[in-house]
Enzyme design. Structure first.
Site, mmCIF file in Angstrom:
data_model
loop_
_atom_site.group_PDB
_atom_site.id
_atom_site.type_symbol
_atom_site.label_atom_id
_atom_site.label_comp_id
_atom_site.label_asym_id
_atom_site.label_seq_id
_atom_site.Cartn_x
_atom_site.Cartn_y
_atom_site.Cartn_z
ATOM 1 N N CYS A 7 25.489 39.980 17.374
ATOM 2 C CA CYS A 7 23.880 39.738 17.172
ATOM 3 C C CYS A 7 23.461 40.678 16.127
ATOM 4 O O CYS A 7 23.542 41.668 16.236
ATOM 5 C CB CYS A 7 23.119 40.025 18.517
ATOM 6 S SG CYS A 7 21.294 39.848 18.315
ATOM 7 N N CYS A 39 17.431 42.631 23.666
ATOM 8 C CA CYS A 39 17.290 42.155 22.224
ATOM 9 C C CYS A 39 15.916 41.847 21.906
ATOM 10 O O CYS A 39 15.406 41.005 22.289
ATOM 11 C CB CYS A 39 18.396 41.023 22.065
ATOM 12 S SG CYS A 39 18.381 40.347 20.422
ATOM 13 N N CYS A 48 23.220 35.158 21.932
ATOM 14 C CA CYS A 48 23.012 36.671 22.191
ATOM 15 C C CYS A 48 22.810 36.858 23.667
ATOM 16 O O CYS A 48 21.880 36.112 23.874
ATOM 17 C CB CYS A 48 21.932 37.341 21.458
ATOM 18 S SG CYS A 48 21.991 39.068 21.938
ATOM 19 N N LYS A 105 2.190 4.624 1.406
ATOM 20 C CA LYS A 105 2.249 5.354 2.468
ATOM 21 C C LYS A 105 2.052 6.840 2.760
ATOM 22 O O LYS A 105 3.069 7.362 2.076
ATOM 23 C CB LYS A 105 3.570 4.860 3.058
ATOM 24 C CG LYS A 105 3.838 5.345 4.557
ATOM 25 C CD LYS A 105 5.205 5.228 5.219
ATOM 26 C CE LYS A 105 5.394 5.208 6.655
ATOM 27 N NZ LYS A 105 5.330 6.818 6.926
ATOM 28 N N GLU A 115 0.770 -1.142 0.153
ATOM 29 C CA GLU A 115 0.079 0.029 -0.107
ATOM 30 C C GLU A 115 0.869 1.480 0.097
ATOM 31 O O GLU A 115 1.990 1.072 0.564
ATOM 32 C CB GLU A 115 -0.848 -0.047 1.164
ATOM 33 C CG GLU A 115 -1.891 -1.265 1.366
ATOM 34 C CD GLU A 115 -2.539 -1.124 2.735
ATOM 35 O OE1 GLU A 115 -3.193 -2.012 3.048
ATOM 36 O OE2 GLU A 115 -2.100 -0.525 3.629
ATOM 37 N N LYS A 144 10.780 3.262 3.332
ATOM 38 C CA LYS A 144 10.788 4.589 3.317
ATOM 39 C C LYS A 144 11.654 4.998 1.888
ATOM 40 O O LYS A 144 12.875 4.579 1.846
ATOM 41 C CB LYS A 144 11.610 5.277 4.533
ATOM 42 C CG LYS A 144 10.649 5.036 5.629
ATOM 43 C CD LYS A 144 9.197 5.692 5.884
ATOM 44 C CE LYS A 144 9.387 7.264 6.084
ATOM 45 N NZ LYS A 144 9.699 7.498 7.460
ATOM 46 N N CYS A 150 20.854 43.088 17.991
ATOM 47 C CA CYS A 150 21.124 44.184 18.842
ATOM 48 C C CYS A 150 22.669 44.528 18.985
ATOM 49 O O CYS A 150 22.820 45.455 19.552
ATOM 50 C CB CYS A 150 20.614 43.792 20.398
ATOM 51 S SG CYS A 150 21.475 42.508 20.905
ATOM 52 N N ASP A 197 1.519 10.490 3.371
ATOM 53 C CA ASP A 197 2.048 11.570 4.166
ATOM 54 C C ASP A 197 1.025 12.470 4.958
ATOM 55 O O ASP A 197 0.945 13.482 4.275
ATOM 56 C CB ASP A 197 3.118 12.360 3.571
ATOM 57 C CG ASP A 197 4.133 13.053 4.348
ATOM 58 O OD1 ASP A 197 4.067 12.810 5.738
ATOM 59 O OD2 ASP A 197 4.973 13.838 3.965
ATOM 60 N N TYR A 231 -7.546 2.365 5.125
ATOM 61 C CA TYR A 231 -6.998 0.883 4.633
ATOM 62 C C TYR A 231 -6.699 -0.159 6.079
ATOM 63 O O TYR A 231 -5.986 -1.076 5.782
ATOM 64 C CB TYR A 231 -5.332 1.301 4.506
ATOM 65 C CG TYR A 231 -4.755 2.280 5.582
ATOM 66 C CD1 TYR A 231 -4.387 1.919 6.748
ATOM 67 C CD2 TYR A 231 -4.354 3.623 5.170
ATOM 68 C CE1 TYR A 231 -3.897 2.572 7.876
ATOM 69 C CE2 TYR A 231 -3.875 4.591 6.190
ATOM 70 C CZ TYR A 231 -3.591 3.923 7.406
ATOM 71 O OH TYR A 231 -3.035 4.749 8.615
#
Length: 670
Positions: free
Chosen positions: A406, A430, A424, A115, A113, A312, A409, A117, A225
């Site tokens: 950063c 910030c 940071c 699969k 079958e 998979k 900031c 998602d 299914y």
């Protein structure tokens, strides 16, 4: 019109209009003009009014959706929804086949079958009527989402004639077709809303919405299914699929009955190429032993059936150009580099950005400006760069260097020893951190403030109304000023202020989680609240006192100490105390039913038919027993249910700890 003619016409119109609804809402490919559709719908409504005995309960004339669900009820599955073991290559699949044939012999068939998602769903039918729809959850318990699932056109609300049993359960996958996903996502972008990353996330988010009228407007589909009944009706899985089709269920027609593993591999190879021609996403193939008796003989491991496995597919990979590397600042100050790419199609969506995780990843990839990069999307929400095509690198290309300050900031970044991320340190100055902390604080798992969302937090910050979490609790002082702002109506302001006031009743563990202390997630916050009972005890705890608390290790302990050493954090907590937030755990008084288990210790593992694990825990504690967190020589009993972890069983056996069932536990209590 004669009754027989009316029935025939109602049947025809119902079937035709359902198909048009499916084409329009689900496939996003209408095959009839709106005027003609409305004309047919009016004709059907008129006939149903004249001959109500022939009208179907799920007729297209019936308004779908409209109920609002404040909370989803947690429901125990009659049959656990186990996950499947995964395999990623032909050899692993051949090994699976060898294990199966070694156990049951060579006389077997497989069902292959697609699969899908999407979101796993369990549907219960009684007397042919859909009575309950439950999400997979943790496999043992899930959320009751019946009201929302009723809005899906392809799920029958009432079965017609058929030899189906009075009570049965059917499993399937709720998903969204790509074209519908793109259309809805474009609408979200036009409305200034954040788009979803992929159809699976959109489908999952839709199923958990509280307003079923909104769910009905979103085009979901569902393939079914798996049939579950008290008494086995068929000898094989293939026979049950054929029966489901005959009962009116939407079963995918691409499944195949295979005589051997070679046919299975042919099926897998075919769909590896053809999957991109489908209107929906699949990420692999599910392979099941066909015969139910053989399935029963093969049995289960702790987590999955031995008679089924999923193959998979490898993630799709594309090549594109790196345009620039930018940096995002998270609420904890973590700086995440992001690759901005030349837009490219990948797994059905347009990819413009990919995560680079941290400085180590940039070094690992040896990333240079303008590089041609390979991008992959293997189930991740944000795609990732796998490697660089060195052959296409420009001769004078400059290496990408991680920033030292950063981007928001300008503070010098810090990197603690042993950690991959840069941070940071300017958490009180910030802007992204300040807004991120407040957005975390108001979230559903923390303070759950109704009427206040992430975008509103950004607006309030930009307008200068809030700079700290505590400022939320004095917003009522600015009610008149808020009314002058765009999109801030009187009703929305009233709802927001009411939600803020209501949040003061949230328990200590929610407040603690909401503070956003680094590494203190939802579960850790609960453990800390239970152990220290109040914020003052936690704030004054030494390192040694912290690490003896359950699940608190070195990293969490040091983060908590650092947090409470900052004067601005302690000041903020004092302000929140004055506003009435809960900083002391509400002790639940346990009334002992007996002391039959006094002095005895227990661990509960696995799943149980009659009780949840929490119910068993309460029973043990109400009768004087104590629950431990790990197996050791101090443990008196391991209460074992189905699908218990093999490592716990092995450790308990080695220590000669008595292993009892829930029935034996009840017998101890008389």
């Amino acid at each position: 019109m004669l009754p027989t003619e009316a029935k025939k016409k109602i049947d025809e119109l119902t079937a035709e209009l359902k198909q048009h609804n499916y084409n329009y809402y689900v496939l996003a490919m209408p095959t009839i003009a709106d005027y003609d559709f409305d004309k047919q719908l009016a004709e059907l409504a008129k006939l149903e009014q004249q001959f109500p005995e022939y009208a179907y309960p799920d007729s297209p004339t019936q308004r779908v959706g409209g109920e609002v669900t404040k909370e989803f009820v947690n429901v125990r599955h009659r049959w656990p929804m186990l996950s499947l073991g995964n395999t990623y290559n032909a050899q692993e699949l051949l090994d699976f086949d060898q294990r199966v044939r070694k156990a049951i012999g060579d006389n077997l068939e497989y069902v292959c079958e697609l699969k899908f998602d999407g979101l796993s769903m369990s549907l219960t039918y009684e007397g042919g009527k859909l009575v309950r729809a439950v999400t997979r959850g943790d496999g043992v318990r899930g959320d009751d989402v019946t009201t929302n699932i009723r809005t899906i056109h392809t799920i029958p609300k009432q079965l017609h004639t058929g030899n189906y049993p009075n009570l049965f359960e059917i499993r399937g996958e709720v998903f969204m077709h790509r074209k519908a996903f793109e259309r809805l996502n474009n609408e979200r972008i036009e409305n200034g809303e954040i788009p979803y990353a992929n159809p699976r996330n959109f489908a999952s988010g839709t199923v958990k919405m509280q307003d079923s009228a909104e769910v009905a407007r979103r085009p979901l589909d569902c393939f079914l299914y798996g049939l579950y009944t008290e008494k086995t009706l068929f000898k094989t899985h293939w026979e049950s699929l054929e029966a489901l089709k005959s009962w009116g269920f939407h079963v995918n027609n691409s499944s195949k009955l295979c005589k051997n593993i070679d046919e299975v591999l042919e099926f897998i190879n075919h769909w590896d190429k053809e999957r991109f021609t489908l209107s929906y996403d699949i990420d692999g193939i599910v392979i099941k032993v066909n015969n139910y008796s053989q399935q029963q003989e093969l049995g289960f491991t702790a987590k999955s059936p031995r008679w089924a496995i999923s193959y998979k597919y490898k993630a799709e990979r594309v090549e594109t150009e790196l345009l620039a590397v930018t940096y995002q600042v998270g609420r904890t100050g973590a700086i995440t580099p992001v690759a901005n790419l030349q837009p490219v199609q990948l797994a059905g969506t347009t990819v413009k950005r990919a995560t680079l995780h941290n400085a180590n990843e940039i070094i690992r990839l040896d990333l240079h400006e303008g590089d041609s990069v390979f991008v992959e999307k293997g189930g991740e929400i944000i795609p990732k760069i796998i490697s660089v095509n060195i052959d296409k690198r420009h001769q004078n290309a400059v290496a990408v260097e991680y920033i030292t300050r950063c981007p928001a900031c300008g503070a010098a970044l810090q990197r603690k020893e042993g950690e991959a991320a840069h941070y940071c340190p300017n958490d009180e100055g910030c802007p992204p951190q300040i807004m991120g902390k407040m957005q975390h604080f108001i979230g559903r798992k923390a303070m759950d403030i109704e009427g206040l969302g992430g975008e509103t937090i950004e607006t309030l910050y930009e307008k200068g109304f809030i700079r700290h979490i505590s400022d939320l609790y004095k917003l009522y002082e600015h009610a008149d000023d808020l009314k002058q702002m765009e999109r801030f109506g009187e009703k929305s302001i009233t709802n927001m202020l009411a939600g803020i006031e209501k949040s003061k009743a949230q328990p200590f563990e929610k407040v603690l989680f909401g503070l956003g202390i680094r590494y203190v997630g939802e579960t850790v916050a609960k453990k800390l609240a239970l152990h220290f009972k109040n914020i003052d005890a936690l704030a004054s705890a030494t390192y040694d006192q912290l690490i003896i608390a359950e699940e608190i290790g070195d990293r969490i302990a040091r983060s908590i100490i650092d947090y409470f050493e900052a004067e601005e954090h302690r000041d903020e907590i004092e302000k929140l105390k004055k506003y009435g937030l809960q900083f002391v755990i509400e002790e639940k008084e346990v009334t002992l039913a007996s002391e039959k288990l006094a002095g005895k210790t227990f661990i509960i593992s696995g799943t149980f038919d009659k009780f949840s694990r929490d119910e068993l825990k309460d029973i043990i504690e109400q009768n004087g027993g104590k629950i431990l967190s790990s197996i050791s020589a101090k443990l008196n009993y391991l209460v074992a249910g189905d699908n218990m972890g093999p490592s716990k069983l092995e450790k308990a056996t080695k220590l000669n700890i008595p292993i009892i069932s829930d029935d034996e536990l009840m017998a101890m209590l008389g």
